[in-house]
Structures are given as structure tokens and as C-alpha cells.
Design a protein around this motif. Structure first.
Motif, PDB file in Angstrom:
ATOM      1  N   ASN A   1       0.831  -1.205   0.000  1.00  0.00           N
ATOM      2  CA  ASN A   1       0.000   0.000   0.000  1.00  0.00           C
ATOM      3  C   ASN A   1       0.868   1.258   0.000  1.00  0.00           C
ATOM      4  O   ASN A   1       2.067   1.208   0.264  1.00  0.00           O
ATOM      5  CB  ASN A   1      -0.982  -0.005   1.173  1.00  0.00           C
ATOM      6  CG  ASN A   1      -0.292  -0.054   2.511  1.00  0.00           C
ATOM      7  OD1 ASN A   1       0.509   0.818   2.827  1.00  0.00           O
ATOM      8  ND2 ASN A   1      -0.583  -1.071   3.309  1.00  0.00           N
ATOM      9  N   SER A   2       0.244   2.374  -0.274  1.00  0.00           N
ATOM     10  CA  SER A   2       0.954   3.651  -0.381  1.00  0.00           C
ATOM     11  C   SER A   2       1.589   4.081   0.931  1.00  0.00           C
ATOM     12  O   SER A   2       2.659   4.680   0.930  1.00  0.00           O
ATOM     13  CB  SER A   2      -0.010   4.736  -0.856  1.00  0.00           C
ATOM     14  OG  SER A   2      -0.520   4.408  -2.116  1.00  0.00           O
ATOM     15  N   HIS A   3       0.934   3.780   2.047  1.00  0.00           N
ATOM     16  CA  HIS A   3       1.461   4.185   3.353  1.00  0.00           C
ATOM     17  C   HIS A   3       2.823   3.547   3.611  1.00  0.00           C
ATOM     18  O   HIS A   3       3.743   4.207   4.102  1.00  0.00           O
ATOM     19  CB  HIS A   3       0.490   3.821   4.475  1.00  0.00           C
ATOM     20  CG  HIS A   3      -0.827   4.517   4.355  1.00  0.00           C
ATOM     21  ND1 HIS A   3      -0.964   5.876   4.515  1.00  0.00           N
ATOM     22  CD2 HIS A   3      -2.050   4.055   4.062  1.00  0.00           C
ATOM     23  CE1 HIS A   3      -2.228   6.218   4.342  1.00  0.00           C
ATOM     24  NE2 HIS A   3      -2.917   5.127   4.048  1.00  0.00           N
ATOM     25  N   GLN A   4       2.970   2.263   3.273  1.00  0.00           N
ATOM     26  CA  GLN A   4       4.254   1.584   3.459  1.00  0.00           C
ATOM     27  C   GLN A   4       5.316   2.182   2.543  1.00  0.00           C
ATOM     28  O   GLN A   4       6.469   2.342   2.946  1.00  0.00           O
ATOM     29  CB  GLN A   4       4.108   0.083   3.184  1.00  0.00           C
ATOM     30  CG  GLN A   4       3.306  -0.640   4.231  1.00  0.00           C
ATOM     31  CD  GLN A   4       3.058  -2.095   3.855  1.00  0.00           C
ATOM     32  OE1 GLN A   4       3.212  -2.499   2.709  1.00  0.00           O
ATOM     33  NE2 GLN A   4       2.651  -2.893   4.838  1.00  0.00           N
TER      34      GLN A   4
ATOM     35  N   ILE B   1       5.477   5.285   1.351  1.00  0.00           N
ATOM     36  CA  ILE B   1       5.845   6.618   1.833  1.00  0.00           C
ATOM     37  C   ILE B   1       6.715   6.513   3.080  1.00  0.00           C
ATOM     38  O   ILE B   1       7.720   7.222   3.214  1.00  0.00           O
ATOM     39  CB  ILE B   1       4.585   7.473   2.082  1.00  0.00           C
ATOM     40  CG1 ILE B   1       3.908   7.753   0.734  1.00  0.00           C
ATOM     41  CG2 ILE B   1       4.924   8.760   2.817  1.00  0.00           C
ATOM     42  CD1 ILE B   1       2.520   8.325   0.839  1.00  0.00           C
ATOM     43  N   LYS B   2       6.369   5.627   3.981  1.00  0.00           N
ATOM     44  CA  LYS B   2       7.166   5.401   5.195  1.00  0.00           C
ATOM     45  C   LYS B   2       8.577   4.953   4.812  1.00  0.00           C
ATOM     46  O   LYS B   2       9.565   5.448   5.351  1.00  0.00           O
ATOM     47  CB  LYS B   2       6.491   4.342   6.066  1.00  0.00           C
ATOM     48  CG  LYS B   2       7.216   4.022   7.344  1.00  0.00           C
ATOM     49  CD  LYS B   2       6.443   2.973   8.131  1.00  0.00           C
ATOM     50  CE  LYS B   2       7.171   2.510   9.354  1.00  0.00           C
ATOM     51  NZ  LYS B   2       6.423   1.456  10.083  1.00  0.00           N
TER      52      LYS B   2
ATOM     53  N   ASN C   1      10.101   5.502   1.997  1.00  0.00           N
ATOM     54  CA  ASN C   1      10.775   6.613   1.338  1.00  0.00           C
ATOM     55  C   ASN C   1      11.405   7.546   2.357  1.00  0.00           C
ATOM     56  O   ASN C   1      12.533   8.002   2.180  1.00  0.00           O
ATOM     57  CB  ASN C   1       9.794   7.385   0.459  1.00  0.00           C
ATOM     58  CG  ASN C   1      10.464   8.493  -0.310  1.00  0.00           C
ATOM     59  OD1 ASN C   1      11.491   8.292  -0.944  1.00  0.00           O
ATOM     60  ND2 ASN C   1       9.889   9.676  -0.243  1.00  0.00           N
TER      61      ASN C   1
ATOM     62  N   CYS D   1      -0.015  -1.346  -5.716  1.00  0.00           N
ATOM     63  CA  CYS D   1       0.238  -0.052  -5.089  1.00  0.00           C
ATOM     64  C   CYS D   1       0.810   0.879  -6.139  1.00  0.00           C
ATOM     65  O   CYS D   1       1.623   0.469  -6.962  1.00  0.00           O
ATOM     66  CB  CYS D   1       1.216  -0.219  -3.928  1.00  0.00           C
ATOM     67  SG  CYS D   1       1.712   1.347  -3.166  1.00  0.00           S
TER      68      CYS D   1
ATOM     69  N   TYR E   1       7.873  -4.746   2.857  1.00  0.00           N
ATOM     70  CA  TYR E   1       7.784  -4.548   1.417  1.00  0.00           C
ATOM     71  C   TYR E   1       7.178  -5.786   0.785  1.00  0.00           C
ATOM     72  O   TYR E   1       7.108  -6.844   1.405  1.00  0.00           O
ATOM     73  CB  TYR E   1       9.158  -4.233   0.818  1.00  0.00           C
ATOM     74  CG  TYR E   1      10.147  -5.365   0.890  1.00  0.00           C
ATOM     75  CD1 TYR E   1      10.282  -6.263  -0.155  1.00  0.00           C
ATOM     76  CD2 TYR E   1      10.941  -5.539   2.013  1.00  0.00           C
ATOM     77  CE1 TYR E   1      11.178  -7.307  -0.089  1.00  0.00           C
ATOM     78  CE2 TYR E   1      11.848  -6.583   2.087  1.00  0.00           C
ATOM     79  CZ  TYR E   1      11.964  -7.459   1.036  1.00  0.00           C
ATOM     80  OH  TYR E   1      12.848  -8.495   1.099  1.00  0.00           O
TER      81      TYR E   1
END
Length: 82
Positions: free
Chosen positions: A10-13, A15-16, A18, A38, A63
């Protein structure tokens, strides 16, 4: 040294990851050739895979998969590593 794309569930993982891997990788749109789950992935340029995995583990990041990226005759080829 090779280039790797790291995908996430998902996007939250993404961004975290990153934020935590700021010096190692940059956020990119996920290449459609490898996933549509994602919209974000990380691109780690000129990295050592062993060090990359160690940094991911030390940062407690989740990941989905890691792909090695190669340029073959002007086209990107993705090989699943883990």
C-alpha cells in the motif's frame, strides 16, 4: 552496483519507506510491468542488494517484492529478486 525497484502492498508503506531510506532510494510510480497493487515503489540506484536488504531490515520496513532493473536495448527489464 545495480538498480532495484522495491514494491509495497500500500501507499502508506511506500511513503514510510521513502522517508526512512531517503539517502538510498527515491519514490517512483510503480512500473505496470511488475505490479498494479500499489501506485508507489522505491527506486534504489547503484545499490548493493545485501546492504539494501540490511537497511530495510534495520528500519523495520515491510515490502512486497524487490526487482533488479536492467536496461536491455533501451527497454527496462525487471527480474524478481525476493
Amino acid at each position: 552496483m545495480k538498480n532495484f525497484v522495491i514494491t509495497f502492498d500500500n501507499s502508506h508503506q511506500a511513503i514510510k519507506a521513502n522517508i526512512r531510506l531517503n539517502n538510498t532510494a527515491e519514490i517512483i510510480p510503480t512500473p505496470r510491468e511488475i505490479s498494479s497493487e500499489c501506485g508507489f515503489s522505491l527506486l534504489a540506484k547503484a545499490c548493493d542488494l545485501k546492504k539494501l536488504k540490511q537497511e530495510i531490515a534495520e528500519s523495520n520496513l515491510k515490502y512486497s517484492k524487490i526487482y533488479q532493473v536492467e536496461d536491455v536495448e533501451g527497454e527496462k527489464v525487471y527480474e524478481e529478486i525476493s
